[in-house]
Design a protein around this motif. Structure first.
Motif, PDB file in Angstrom:
ATOM      1  N   TYR A   1       0.849  -1.193   0.000  1.00 15.26           N
ATOM      2  CA  TYR A   1       0.000   0.000   0.000  1.00 15.26           C
ATOM      3  C   TYR A   1       0.886   1.245   0.000  1.00 15.26           C
ATOM      4  O   TYR A   1       2.108   1.157   0.134  1.00 15.26           O
ATOM      5  CB  TYR A   1      -0.934  -0.010   1.209  1.00 15.26           C
ATOM      6  N   VAL A   2       0.293   2.403  -0.132  1.00 17.09           N
ATOM      7  CA  VAL A   2       1.047   3.650  -0.241  1.00 17.09           C
ATOM      8  C   VAL A   2       0.859   4.477   1.021  1.00 17.09           C
ATOM      9  O   VAL A   2      -0.276   4.770   1.419  1.00 17.09           O
ATOM     10  CB  VAL A   2       0.599   4.464  -1.470  1.00 17.09           C
ATOM     11  N   SER A   3       1.957   4.835   1.658  1.00 20.37           N
ATOM     12  CA  SER A   3       1.921   5.686   2.849  1.00 20.37           C
ATOM     13  C   SER A   3       1.940   7.156   2.436  1.00 20.37           C
ATOM     14  O   SER A   3       2.615   7.536   1.479  1.00 20.37           O
ATOM     15  CB  SER A   3       3.126   5.391   3.739  1.00 20.37           C
ATOM     16  N   GLU A   4       1.202   7.965   3.155  1.00 21.60           N
ATOM     17  CA  GLU A   4       1.221   9.416   2.914  1.00 21.60           C
ATOM     18  C   GLU A   4       2.081  10.133   3.957  1.00 21.60           C
ATOM     19  O   GLU A   4       1.970  11.338   4.136  1.00 21.60           O
ATOM     20  CB  GLU A   4      -0.197   9.973   2.937  1.00 21.60           C
ATOM     21  N   GLY A   5       2.948   9.370   4.624  1.00 21.50           N
ATOM     22  CA  GLY A   5       3.817   9.964   5.638  1.00 21.50           C
ATOM     23  C   GLY A   5       3.541   9.360   6.994  1.00 21.50           C
ATOM     24  O   GLY A   5       2.625   8.556   7.170  1.00 21.50           O
ATOM     25  N   ASN A   6       4.357   9.725   7.986  1.00 13.57           N
ATOM     26  CA  ASN A   6       4.176   9.165   9.325  1.00 13.57           C
ATOM     27  C   ASN A   6       4.446  10.232  10.385  1.00 13.57           C
ATOM     28  O   ASN A   6       4.944  11.322  10.085  1.00 13.57           O
ATOM     29  CB  ASN A   6       5.095   7.954   9.535  1.00 13.57           C
ATOM     30  N   THR A   7       4.092   9.900  11.608  1.00 16.76           N
ATOM     31  CA  THR A   7       4.222  10.845  12.722  1.00 16.76           C
ATOM     32  C   THR A   7       5.530  10.675  13.485  1.00 16.76           C
ATOM     33  O   THR A   7       5.727  11.309  14.527  1.00 16.76           O
ATOM     34  CB  THR A   7       3.043  10.669  13.687  1.00 16.76           C
ATOM     35  N   GLY A   8       6.421   9.821  12.976  1.00 11.27           N
ATOM     36  CA  GLY A   8       7.694   9.593  13.655  1.00 11.27           C
ATOM     37  C   GLY A   8       7.696   8.303  14.432  1.00 11.27           C
ATOM     38  O   GLY A   8       6.764   7.484  14.348  1.00 11.27           O
ATOM     39  N   ALA A   9       8.739   8.097  15.208  1.00 12.15           N
ATOM     40  CA  ALA A   9       8.900   6.858  15.975  1.00 12.15           C
ATOM     41  C   ALA A   9       7.762   6.687  16.976  1.00 12.15           C
ATOM     42  O   ALA A   9       7.291   7.651  17.598  1.00 12.15           O
ATOM     43  CB  ALA A   9      10.235   6.861  16.698  1.00 12.15           C
ATOM     44  N   PHE A  10       7.320   5.449  17.146  1.00 10.63           N
ATOM     45  CA  PHE A  10       6.203   5.155  18.050  1.00 10.63           C
ATOM     46  C   PHE A  10       6.662   5.167  19.499  1.00 10.63           C
ATOM     47  O   PHE A  10       7.666   4.559  19.861  1.00 10.63           O
ATOM     48  CB  PHE A  10       5.624   3.782  17.711  1.00 10.63           C
ATOM     49  N   GLU A  11       5.929   5.869  20.329  1.00  7.37           N
ATOM     50  CA  GLU A  11       6.186   5.889  21.771  1.00  7.37           C
ATOM     51  C   GLU A  11       4.895   5.505  22.484  1.00  7.37           C
ATOM     52  O   GLU A  11       4.107   6.359  22.880  1.00  7.37           O
ATOM     53  CB  GLU A  11       6.643   7.275  22.215  1.00  7.37           C
ATOM     54  N   GLY A  12       4.675   4.207  22.612  1.00  9.14           N
ATOM     55  CA  GLY A  12       3.430   3.725  23.197  1.00  9.14           C
ATOM     56  C   GLY A  12       3.452   3.693  24.711  1.00  9.14           C
ATOM     57  O   GLY A  12       4.506   3.767  25.347  1.00  9.14           O
ATOM     58  N   THR A  13       2.263   3.564  25.279  1.00  4.95           N
ATOM     59  CA  THR A  13       2.115   3.499  26.741  1.00  4.95           C
ATOM     60  C   THR A  13       1.742   2.097  27.211  1.00  4.95           C
ATOM     61  O   THR A  13       1.520   1.876  28.399  1.00  4.95           O
ATOM     62  CB  THR A  13       1.047   4.494  27.205  1.00  4.95           C
ATOM     63  N   LYS A  14       1.618   1.163  26.285  1.00  7.56           N
ATOM     64  CA  LYS A  14       1.275  -0.240  26.570  1.00  7.56           C
ATOM     65  C   LYS A  14       0.013  -0.385  27.422  1.00  7.56           C
ATOM     66  O   LYS A  14       0.016  -1.062  28.458  1.00  7.56           O
ATOM     67  CB  LYS A  14       2.454  -0.948  27.244  1.00  7.56           C
ATOM     68  N   PRO A  15      -1.087   0.225  26.989  1.00  4.22           N
ATOM     69  CA  PRO A  15      -2.328   0.088  27.765  1.00  4.22           C
ATOM     70  C   PRO A  15      -2.896  -1.332  27.652  1.00  4.22           C
ATOM     71  O   PRO A  15      -2.676  -2.027  26.660  1.00  4.22           O
ATOM     72  CB  PRO A  15      -3.259   1.100  27.107  1.00  4.22           C
ATOM     73  N   GLU A  16      -3.623  -1.744  28.680  1.00  2.00           N
ATOM     74  CA  GLU A  16      -4.279  -3.047  28.660  1.00  2.00           C
ATOM     75  C   GLU A  16      -5.702  -2.887  28.132  1.00  2.00           C
ATOM     76  O   GLU A  16      -6.231  -1.789  28.035  1.00  2.00           O
ATOM     77  CB  GLU A  16      -4.319  -3.634  30.072  1.00  2.00           C
ATOM     78  N   GLY A  17      -6.318  -4.004  27.801  1.00  6.91           N
ATOM     79  CA  GLY A  17      -7.718  -3.974  27.390  1.00  6.91           C
ATOM     80  C   GLY A  17      -7.974  -4.682  26.078  1.00  6.91           C
ATOM     81  O   GLY A  17      -7.092  -5.356  25.524  1.00  6.91           O
ATOM     82  N   LYS A  18      -9.209  -4.516  25.586  1.00 10.54           N
ATOM     83  CA  LYS A  18      -9.631  -5.148  24.332  1.00 10.54           C
ATOM     84  C   LYS A  18     -10.415  -4.144  23.497  1.00 10.54           C
ATOM     85  O   LYS A  18     -11.233  -3.394  24.030  1.00 10.54           O
ATOM     86  CB  LYS A  18     -10.506  -6.377  24.602  1.00 10.54           C
ATOM     87  N   ILE A  19     -10.148  -4.115  22.207  1.00 14.47           N
ATOM     88  CA  ILE A  19     -10.925  -3.287  21.291  1.00 14.47           C
ATOM     89  C   ILE A  19     -11.317  -4.121  20.079  1.00 14.47           C
ATOM     90  O   ILE A  19     -10.675  -5.139  19.771  1.00 14.47           O
ATOM     91  CB  ILE A  19     -10.168  -2.020  20.826  1.00 14.47           C
ATOM     92  N   THR A  20     -12.379  -3.682  19.392  1.00 15.55           N
ATOM     93  CA  THR A  20     -12.841  -4.344  18.173  1.00 15.55           C
ATOM     94  C   THR A  20     -12.711  -3.377  17.009  1.00 15.55           C
ATOM     95  O   THR A  20     -13.155  -2.231  17.079  1.00 15.55           O
ATOM     96  CB  THR A  20     -14.313  -4.791  18.310  1.00 15.55           C
ATOM     97  N   VAL A  21     -12.048  -3.854  15.986  1.00 15.17           N
ATOM     98  CA  VAL A  21     -11.883  -3.074  14.754  1.00 15.17           C
ATOM     99  C   VAL A  21     -12.620  -3.826  13.656  1.00 15.17           C
ATOM    100  O   VAL A  21     -12.417  -5.033  13.482  1.00 15.17           O
ATOM    101  CB  VAL A  21     -10.392  -2.933  14.379  1.00 15.17           C
ATOM    102  N   GLY A  22     -13.496  -3.140  12.912  1.00 16.59           N
ATOM    103  CA  GLY A  22     -14.275  -3.863  11.908  1.00 16.59           C
ATOM    104  C   GLY A  22     -14.635  -3.018  10.704  1.00 16.59           C
ATOM    105  O   GLY A  22     -14.619  -1.794  10.740  1.00 16.59           O
TER     106      GLY A  22
END
Length: 322
Positions: free
Chosen positions: A196-217
């Protein structure tokens, strides 16, 4: 003496009869020979015609009724396809009308579209470029341009659309962290690695490692790259559980509006009524590949060819300029 004369006369008559019979047999044999030669000539002509037809097919001439395949209503790929090729037009009241031919066979996912075209020599269809499997089907050039990520990025291949995700309001918690990853340098690398084609990025990822569950559909076209993004994200955040559900773009948006999905996927621009209730974000650009069976000698179509095929103006492969 009289007896001798009678005998001689009878012998002469017998000889004459034999000669006449012989001539009749010769005539019959001649007629038979002539008829056999004519039959042989006819057979040779038929064989030559068959050989010519075979040679024409081998030379790359396509013919036969076109089997048109399309996606189901609600598919973002269908929505983008009919818009980009002008198959969708506005009526006198300003309402959008999909003019796809009524006899089109409907498939309900990218994978089903490919397997159906792969099994039908007369078929034409379309799929997400990032999901294209050229071991099954053949992507044709459109207006002289090959369907590649590089050509989409440069604008040479114009049959492209955005991949959107959307949330109801501003995301937080795990949903926000996952979206941050998707838009990061690491996430966009996954996007490009999968065609696929990227339109750019926000830089290096700095996550907080949150817990939980989400649904993507939502969109079946976005689903493959979303599965890859999920895999990459959960590798850096094992506390997360992300369920990806495949449906279509419209279901993706309506289910996010009603709260069934935390993040919706659409392989098209959001409709006005959807955008009014959701916060969209483009995560990639994707081409739409127009595909035919690998045995079809057609290698290139114009935008007008595709329009005419999908609106029923062109119904036979022989009508395509080759």
């Amino acid at each position: 003496m009289i007896m001798k004369k009678v005998i001689v006369a009878m012998m002469l008559m017998a000889m004459t009869a034999t000669t006449v019979a012989g001539c009749g047999s010769n005539d019959t044999a001649a007629d038979t020979t002539t008829e056999t030669a004519a039959e042989d000539t006819t057979a040779d002509t038929a064989d030559a015609a068959e050989d010519t037809a075979a040679d024409t097919a081998a030379a790359g001439a396509a013919s036969g009724a076109i089997s048109v395949l399309s996606r189901e209503d609600g598919s973002g790929t269908r929505g983008a396809f009919i818009e980009l090729f002008g198959i969708e037009q506005k009526d006198a009241d300003g309402n959008k009308v999909d003019n796809t031919i009524d006899s089109a066979e409907i498939t309900n996912s990218t994978s089903v579209m490919m397997t159906t075209v792969a099994g039908n020599k007369a078929a034409i269809g379309y799929v997400s470029l990032g999901s294209l499997d050229e071991s099954q089907v053949k992507a044709v050039l459109i207006d002289g341009a090959e369907a590649t990520a590089e050509n989409v990025k440069s604008g040479t291949y114009k049959v492209s659309r955005p991949f959107n995700i959307a949330t109801k309001g501003d995301p937080d918690g795990l949903a926000k962290d996952f979206i941050d990853f998707i838009l990061s340098e690491e996430g966009q690398a996954v996007v490009e690695e999968n065609g696929y084609v990227s339109e750019g990025n926000t830089g290096a990822f700095e996550g907080t490692k949150p817990e939980g569950k989400i649904t993507v559909g939502g969109s079946s076209s976005v689903t493959p790259v979303m599965e890859k993004l999920k895999e990459a994200y959960t590798a850096v955040n094992p506390n997360a559980t992300i369920e990806v559900q495949q449906s279509d773009s419209t279901t993706g948006m309506t289910s996010t509006i009603d709260g069934t999905y935390d993040i919706g996927m659409a392989s098209r621009e959001l409709k006005d009524e959807e955008a009014a209730q959701l916060t969209p974000q483009v995560i990639a650009l994707d081409g739409i590949a127009v595909i035919v069976n690998k045995e079809n000698p057609i290698t290139e179509l114009t935008s007008e060819d595709v329009l005419n095929i999908y609106t029923g103006v062109t119904t036979d492969w022989s009508e395509i300029a080759q």
